[in-house]
Scaffold this motif. Structure first.
Motif, PDB file in Angstrom:
ATOM      1  N   VAL A 384       0.834  -1.211   0.000  1.00 59.58           N
ATOM      2  CA  VAL A 384       0.000   0.000   0.000  1.00 59.58           C
ATOM      3  C   VAL A 384       0.869   1.262   0.000  1.00 59.58           C
ATOM      4  CG1 VAL A 384      -1.744   1.316   1.277  1.00 59.58           C
ATOM      5  CG2 VAL A 384      -1.916  -1.180   1.136  1.00 59.58           C
ATOM      6  N   PRO A 385       0.676   2.163  -0.977  1.00 64.68           N
ATOM      7  CA  PRO A 385       1.436   3.421  -0.994  1.00 64.68           C
ATOM      8  C   PRO A 385       0.760   4.481  -0.131  1.00 64.68           C
ATOM      9  CG  PRO A 385       0.051   3.306  -2.927  1.00 64.68           C
ATOM     10  CD  PRO A 385      -0.211   2.045  -2.141  1.00 64.68           C
ATOM     11  N   GLU A 386       1.496   5.522   0.227  1.00 70.49           N
ATOM     12  CA  GLU A 386       0.896   6.650   0.943  1.00 70.49           C
ATOM     13  C   GLU A 386       0.399   7.657  -0.089  1.00 70.49           C
ATOM     14  OE1 GLU A 386      -1.029   8.459   3.012  1.00 70.49           O
ATOM     15  OE2 GLU A 386       0.187   7.309   4.428  1.00 70.49           O
ATOM     16  N   THR A 387      -0.888   8.019  -0.024  1.00 71.87           N
ATOM     17  CA  THR A 387      -1.473   8.932  -1.010  1.00 71.87           C
ATOM     18  C   THR A 387      -1.945  10.239  -0.385  1.00 71.87           C
ATOM     19  OG1 THR A 387      -3.639   7.865  -0.723  1.00 71.87           O
ATOM     20  CG2 THR A 387      -2.225   7.021  -2.485  1.00 71.87           C
ATOM     21  N   LYS A 388      -1.608  10.461   0.874  1.00 69.20           N
ATOM     22  CA  LYS A 388      -2.054  11.677   1.584  1.00 69.20           C
ATOM     23  C   LYS A 388      -1.592  12.930   0.845  1.00 69.20           C
ATOM     24  CE  LYS A 388       0.227  13.378   5.081  1.00 69.20           C
ATOM     25  NZ  LYS A 388       0.836  13.682   6.389  1.00 69.20           N
ATOM     26  N   GLY A 389      -2.542  13.814   0.510  1.00 74.61           N
ATOM     27  CA  GLY A 389      -2.223  15.101  -0.092  1.00 74.61           C
ATOM     28  C   GLY A 389      -1.856  15.058  -1.559  1.00 74.61           C
ATOM     29  N   LEU A 390      -1.813  13.876  -2.178  1.00 75.29           N
ATOM     30  CA  LEU A 390      -1.442  13.770  -3.590  1.00 75.29           C
ATOM     31  C   LEU A 390      -2.660  13.974  -4.489  1.00 75.29           C
ATOM     32  CD1 LEU A 390       0.936  10.648  -3.584  1.00 75.29           C
ATOM     33  CD2 LEU A 390       1.571  13.060  -3.424  1.00 75.29           C
ATOM     34  N   THR A 391      -2.435  14.570  -5.662  1.00 74.10           N
ATOM     35  CA  THR A 391      -3.508  14.668  -6.651  1.00 74.10           C
ATOM     36  C   THR A 391      -3.678  13.295  -7.310  1.00 74.10           C
ATOM     37  OG1 THR A 391      -2.018  15.240  -8.463  1.00 74.10           O
ATOM     38  CG2 THR A 391      -2.868  17.071  -7.134  1.00 74.10           C
ATOM     39  N   PHE A 392      -4.776  13.138  -8.048  1.00 74.32           N
ATOM     40  CA  PHE A 392      -5.004  11.869  -8.753  1.00 74.32           C
ATOM     41  C   PHE A 392      -3.862  11.579  -9.724  1.00 74.32           C
ATOM     42  CE2 PHE A 392      -9.589  12.833  -7.783  1.00 74.32           C
ATOM     43  CZ  PHE A 392      -9.800  11.729  -6.983  1.00 74.32           C
ATOM     44  N   ASP A 393      -3.365  12.632 -10.380  1.00 71.17           N
ATOM     45  CA  ASP A 393      -2.285  12.463 -11.351  1.00 71.17           C
ATOM     46  C   ASP A 393      -1.006  11.979 -10.667  1.00 71.17           C
ATOM     47  OD1 ASP A 393      -1.736  12.695 -14.152  1.00 71.17           O
ATOM     48  OD2 ASP A 393      -0.362  14.333 -13.677  1.00 71.17           O
ATOM     49  N   GLU A 394      -0.721  12.514  -9.492  1.00 71.02           N
ATOM     50  CA  GLU A 394       0.474  12.105  -8.739  1.00 71.02           C
ATOM     51  C   GLU A 394       0.359  10.662  -8.241  1.00 71.02           C
ATOM     52  OE1 GLU A 394       1.418  16.667  -7.240  1.00 71.02           O
ATOM     53  OE2 GLU A 394       0.400  15.265  -5.905  1.00 71.02           O
ATOM     54  N   VAL A 395      -0.859  10.238  -7.946  1.00 73.40           N
ATOM     55  CA  VAL A 395      -1.068   8.844  -7.538  1.00 73.40           C
ATOM     56  C   VAL A 395      -0.787   7.907  -8.715  1.00 73.40           C
ATOM     57  CG1 VAL A 395      -2.757   7.147  -6.717  1.00 73.40           C
ATOM     58  CG2 VAL A 395      -2.747   9.452  -5.741  1.00 73.40           C
ATOM     59  N   GLU A 396      -1.190   8.329  -9.936  1.00 69.69           N
ATOM     60  CA  GLU A 396      -0.884   7.532 -11.128  1.00 69.69           C
ATOM     61  C   GLU A 396       0.619   7.338 -11.295  1.00 69.69           C
ATOM     62  OE1 GLU A 396      -2.875   8.168 -14.901  1.00 69.69           O
ATOM     63  OE2 GLU A 396      -4.380   9.404 -13.881  1.00 69.69           O
ATOM     64  N   VAL A 397       1.395   8.382 -10.956  1.00 70.67           N
ATOM     65  CA  VAL A 397       2.855   8.305 -11.071  1.00 70.67           C
ATOM     66  C   VAL A 397       3.411   7.183 -10.185  1.00 70.67           C
ATOM     67  CG1 VAL A 397       5.021   9.542 -10.633  1.00 70.67           C
ATOM     68  CG2 VAL A 397       3.105  10.742 -11.684  1.00 70.67           C
TER      69      VAL A 397
END
Length: 420
Positions: A384-397
């Motif tokens: 599981v990655p940390e996605t706190k504060g990231l935009t959807f585009d940054e999560v895709e990265v």
């Protein structure tokens, strides 16, 4: 039958969301809810009652896919986790209210008809209120309805930020239209990035169920009676307290999810769940061999600790992550598939718990759930990655990096997102 209906609803919900939008999917679910409630309340025989339950389950399945995605897509990234977690609060708060509503109708003629029929009221209220809410701006962009999307975004963001959001979504929607527009079920497994994202989304929701939460919620009166409290009134009262704690814990989760982060919150939640399940197993082992009331109370304490640790973390985190880890063109279908995995897992656990408990003892059953919780802890730690504060585009990265390795451009984009 309600859970069976939810499995079908979740499977169809992703397609309905992508084809007709989040708003229409919610309105459709409300119509099904209301029809199911009316059929249940007026059922002349068990078969019609079962049909009503099936319809309500269908609505639940569609709503379980739609609500987290709709909230996530209409939320600024910095508070997205808190707002999606509010959806979980409405579920746990609703469970608590259902106990109170059922309690209120216990002395009324036609008891069960009122209990089941009144469930149509929230659906009607939501249908009316939903008419005044906008469609998801991201879905509108993907469908090339930019003017409507900008109008919705102007109600969410101030002028200073609005232009940046519009430019970002315009560029992103152009890219998405250039990709394959007609996503099929098997496309999820052809792409390495999407496969990894689906593993995390579906895996978390499966572990949410297999670590026993709905077993505790469905069977808490039975569990309390197994602990030695045989009076129905006391068992129901203690179950009401358990449901109240579940709702209260979710409120804490709303604060922590955007402060502590998704991954830390899930790990600390699972750590506490493991300890609680060991306490429950020990209490039931001892209670079965002695008649000491102390072990009965220890089981109730273990139950309360379990809810206290589970509800702020493993309650909201899987749904929050499932709403934000998929690219736009896959969000509906992957959200539907993840929710289907959740409901299938729910059905397996709820249908087997009492049989297993009767076969090997409830202490051993909780020990098995504890072992599953340990596996879940390792899964979160590794995948599981940390996605706190990231935009959807940054999560895709993140998924591109995990699938194909890091490069300087994607690393810089992630660092910029984290610092902002």
């Amino acid at each position: 039958m309600a859970i069976a209906g939810a499995i079908v609803g979740a499977a169809l919900g992703g397609w309905i969301n992508d084809a007709y939008g989040r708003k229409k999917a919610t309105l459709f679910a409300d119509v099904i809810f209301t029809a199911g409630a009316i059929i249940m309340a007026s059922a002349p025989d068990p078969y019609v009652l079962i049909l009503g339950r099936l319809l309500v389950g269908l609505g639940v399945g569609i709503a379980s896919v739609t609500a987290p995605v709709y909230i996530a897509e209409a939320s600024p990234s910095e508070i997205r986790g808190s707002l999606v977690s509010t959806n979980v609060l409405m579920i746990t708060g609703g469970q608590f209210l259902s106990y109170l509503v059922n309690l209120a109708f216990t002395g009324v003629p036609g008891t069960w008809r009122w209990m089941l029929g009144v469930s149509g009221v929230p659906a009607v209220v939501q249908f009316v209120l939903m008419l005044f809410l906008p469609e998801s701006p991201r879905w509108l962009f993907v469908k090339n309805r930019k003017n409507e999307a900008v109008d919705v975004l102007s109600k969410i963001f101030d002028v200073a930020r609005l232009e940046d959001e519009v430019d970002f979504l315009t560029a992103q929607s152009e890219q998405e239209r250039q990709r394959r527009s007609n996503i099929k079920f098997w496309d999820v497994f052809r792409s390495k990035e999407i496969r990894l994202a689906f593993l995390v989304g579906a895996g978390l929701l499966a572990f949410q169920q297999f670590t026993g939460i709905n077993t505790v919620m469905y069977y808490s009166p039975t569990i309390v009676q197994m602990a030695g409290f045989h009076a129905n009134e006391l068992a129901l009262l203690l179950s009401l307290i358990v449901a109240g704690m579940n709702a209260a814990g979710t409120i804490l989760g709303i604060y922590l999810i955007d402060h502590a982060g998704r991954k830390k919150l899930a790990l600390s939640s699972l750590g506490g769940v493991i300890v609680s399940l060991v306490i429950l197993a020990f209490a039931f082992y001892k209670q079965s061999s002695t008649s000491n009331e102390l072990y009965g109370w220890l089981a109730v304490v273990g139950l309360a600790l379990y809810i206290g640790f589970f509800s702020p973390g493993m309650g909201p985190v899987p749904w929050t992550l499932s709403s934000e880890i998929y690219p736009e063109e896959y969000r509906g279908i992957c959200g539907g598939m993840s929710a289907t995995v959740c409901w299938v897992s729910n059905l397996i656990v709820s249908e087997t718990f009492l049989s297993i408990a009767e076969g090997i003892g409830i202490g051993s059953t909780f020990l098995i759930i504890g072992v599953i919780a340990v596996v879940a802890f390792v899964f979160v730690l590794v995948y599981v990655p940390e996605t706190k504060g990231l935009t959807f585009d940054e999560v895709e990265v993140i998924w591109r990096e995990r699938a194909w390795g890091k490069n300087p451009n994607t690393q810089n984009l992630l660092e910029q997102g984290s610092s902002s």
